[in-house]
Design a protein around this motif. Structure first.
Motif, mmCIF file in Angstrom:
data_model
loop_
_atom_site.group_PDB
_atom_site.id
_atom_site.type_symbol
_atom_site.label_atom_id
_atom_site.label_comp_id
_atom_site.label_asym_id
_atom_site.label_seq_id
_atom_site.Cartn_x
_atom_site.Cartn_y
_atom_site.Cartn_z
ATOM 1 N N HIS A 55 -13.511 19.097 -50.413
ATOM 2 C CA HIS A 55 -13.068 18.884 -49.035
ATOM 3 C C HIS A 55 -13.254 17.435 -48.584
ATOM 4 N N ILE A 56 -14.205 16.730 -49.176
ATOM 5 C CA ILE A 56 -14.315 15.292 -48.884
ATOM 6 C C ILE A 56 -13.062 14.587 -49.384
ATOM 7 N N GLN A 57 -12.659 14.901 -50.616
ATOM 8 C CA GLN A 57 -11.452 14.270 -51.150
ATOM 9 C C GLN A 57 -10.235 14.631 -50.305
ATOM 10 N N GLU A 58 -10.196 15.848 -49.837
ATOM 11 C CA GLU A 58 -9.080 16.304 -48.993
ATOM 12 C C GLU A 58 -9.081 15.574 -47.649
ATOM 13 N N GLY A 59 -10.254 15.161 -47.193
ATOM 14 C CA GLY A 59 -10.365 14.522 -45.887
ATOM 15 C C GLY A 59 -10.799 15.487 -44.799
ATOM 16 N N ASP A 60 -11.167 16.703 -45.169
ATOM 17 C CA ASP A 60 -11.608 17.720 -44.220
ATOM 18 C C ASP A 60 -13.140 17.730 -44.186
ATOM 19 N N LEU A 61 -13.709 16.806 -43.411
ATOM 20 C CA LEU A 61 -15.159 16.628 -43.403
ATOM 21 C C LEU A 61 -15.892 17.783 -42.729
ATOM 22 N N GLU A 62 -15.247 18.483 -41.821
ATOM 23 C CA GLU A 62 -15.893 19.641 -41.195
ATOM 24 C C GLU A 62 -16.143 20.745 -42.233
ATOM 25 N N ASP A 63 -15.127 21.059 -43.031
ATOM 26 C CA ASP A 63 -15.315 22.053 -44.091
ATOM 27 C C ASP A 63 -16.265 21.534 -45.162
ATOM 28 N N ALA A 64 -16.194 20.245 -45.458
ATOM 29 C CA ALA A 64 -17.102 19.661 -46.448
ATOM 30 C C ALA A 64 -18.549 19.856 -46.009
ATOM 31 N N GLN A 65 -18.823 19.601 -44.747
ATOM 32 C CA GLN A 65 -20.188 19.765 -44.244
ATOM 33 C C GLN A 65 -20.638 21.217 -44.360
ATOM 34 N N TYR A 66 -19.763 22.159 -44.055
ATOM 35 C CA TYR A 66 -20.092 23.583 -44.184
ATOM 36 C C TYR A 66 -20.513 23.900 -45.622
ATOM 37 N N TRP A 67 -19.732 23.450 -46.615
ATOM 38 C CA TRP A 67 -20.030 23.774 -48.009
ATOM 39 C C TRP A 67 -21.288 23.066 -48.500
ATOM 40 N N TYR A 68 -21.529 21.870 -47.990
ATOM 41 C CA TYR A 68 -22.793 21.190 -48.331
ATOM 42 C C TYR A 68 -23.968 22.010 -47.816
ATOM 43 N N GLU A 69 -23.853 22.520 -46.609
ATOM 44 C CA GLU A 69 -24.925 23.353 -46.057
ATOM 45 C C GLU A 69 -25.120 24.610 -46.893
ATOM 46 N N GLN A 70 -24.027 25.217 -47.350
ATOM 47 C CA GLN A 70 -24.126 26.413 -48.189
ATOM 48 C C GLN A 70 -24.832 26.098 -49.513
ATOM 49 N N ALA A 71 -24.687 24.859 -49.969
ATOM 50 C CA ALA A 71 -25.310 24.432 -51.224
ATOM 51 C C ALA A 71 -26.739 23.942 -51.028
ATOM 52 N N GLY A 72 -27.172 23.828 -49.770
ATOM 53 C CA GLY A 72 -28.510 23.303 -49.498
ATOM 54 C C GLY A 72 -28.583 21.796 -49.644
ATOM 55 N N LYS A 73 -27.461 21.120 -49.476
ATOM 56 C CA LYS A 73 -27.380 19.662 -49.604
ATOM 57 C C LYS A 73 -27.258 19.031 -48.220
ATOM 58 N N HIS A 74 -27.728 17.798 -48.120
ATOM 59 C CA HIS A 74 -27.652 17.061 -46.858
ATOM 60 C C HIS A 74 -26.340 16.287 -46.810
ATOM 61 N N PHE A 75 -25.451 16.729 -45.955
ATOM 62 C CA PHE A 75 -24.116 16.140 -45.876
ATOM 63 C C PHE A 75 -24.170 14.693 -45.406
ATOM 64 N N ARG A 76 -24.973 14.424 -44.398
ATOM 65 C CA ARG A 76 -25.005 13.071 -43.820
ATOM 66 C C ARG A 76 -25.599 12.034 -44.761
ATOM 67 N N SER A 77 -26.364 12.462 -45.751
ATOM 68 C CA SER A 77 -26.961 11.495 -46.675
ATOM 69 C C SER A 77 -26.191 11.424 -47.999
ATOM 70 N N ARG A 78 -24.979 11.941 -48.005
ATOM 71 C CA ARG A 78 -24.176 11.919 -49.227
ATOM 72 C C ARG A 78 -23.701 10.487 -49.499
ATOM 73 N N GLY A 79 -23.247 10.280 -50.703
ATOM 74 C CA GLY A 79 -22.664 8.994 -51.063
ATOM 75 C C GLY A 79 -21.157 9.033 -50.917
#
Length: 96
Positions: A55-79
């Motif tokens: 979803h980051i590649q797609e440009g849909d950052l809202e969905d990307a953040q949701y999936w990061y949360e599901q993975a237990g990853k910190h979206f805001r600290s991503r590269g």
């Protein structure tokens, strides 16, 4: 009393690893639609993280953040997208 430590994520099977690497190959080819079609069939923390990267590649950052949360990853600290793909591949290889 402290809660018990979280169980580590189970090792990824070779078939699961190969499937997720197919998703990565599609992302590297800028084929996010095909990557999304493959990754949404999976249900694991690693697949959720990769789903977020799609979803980051797609440009849909809202969905990307949701999936990061599901993975237990910190979206805001991503590269960057490239950095996340490298991190993902390294993590996937360490779980094999």
């Amino acid at each position: 009393m402290n809660p018990p430590p979280a169980d580590p994520e189970p090792a990824v099977t070779p078939a699961h690893r190969d499937h997720l690497m197919q998703v990565v190959q599609h992302l590297r080819a800028n084929a996010w639609t095909q990557a999304h079609d493959l990754v949404q069939r999976e249900a694991s923390p690693m697949a959720n993280w990769l789903h977020g990267i799609v979803h980051i590649q797609e440009g849909d950052l809202e969905d990307a953040q949701y999936w990061y949360e599901q993975a237990g990853k910190h979206f805001r600290s991503r590269g960057t997208l490239a950095e996340e793909l490298v991190r993902f591949e390294q993590a996937l290889l360490h779980q094999a």
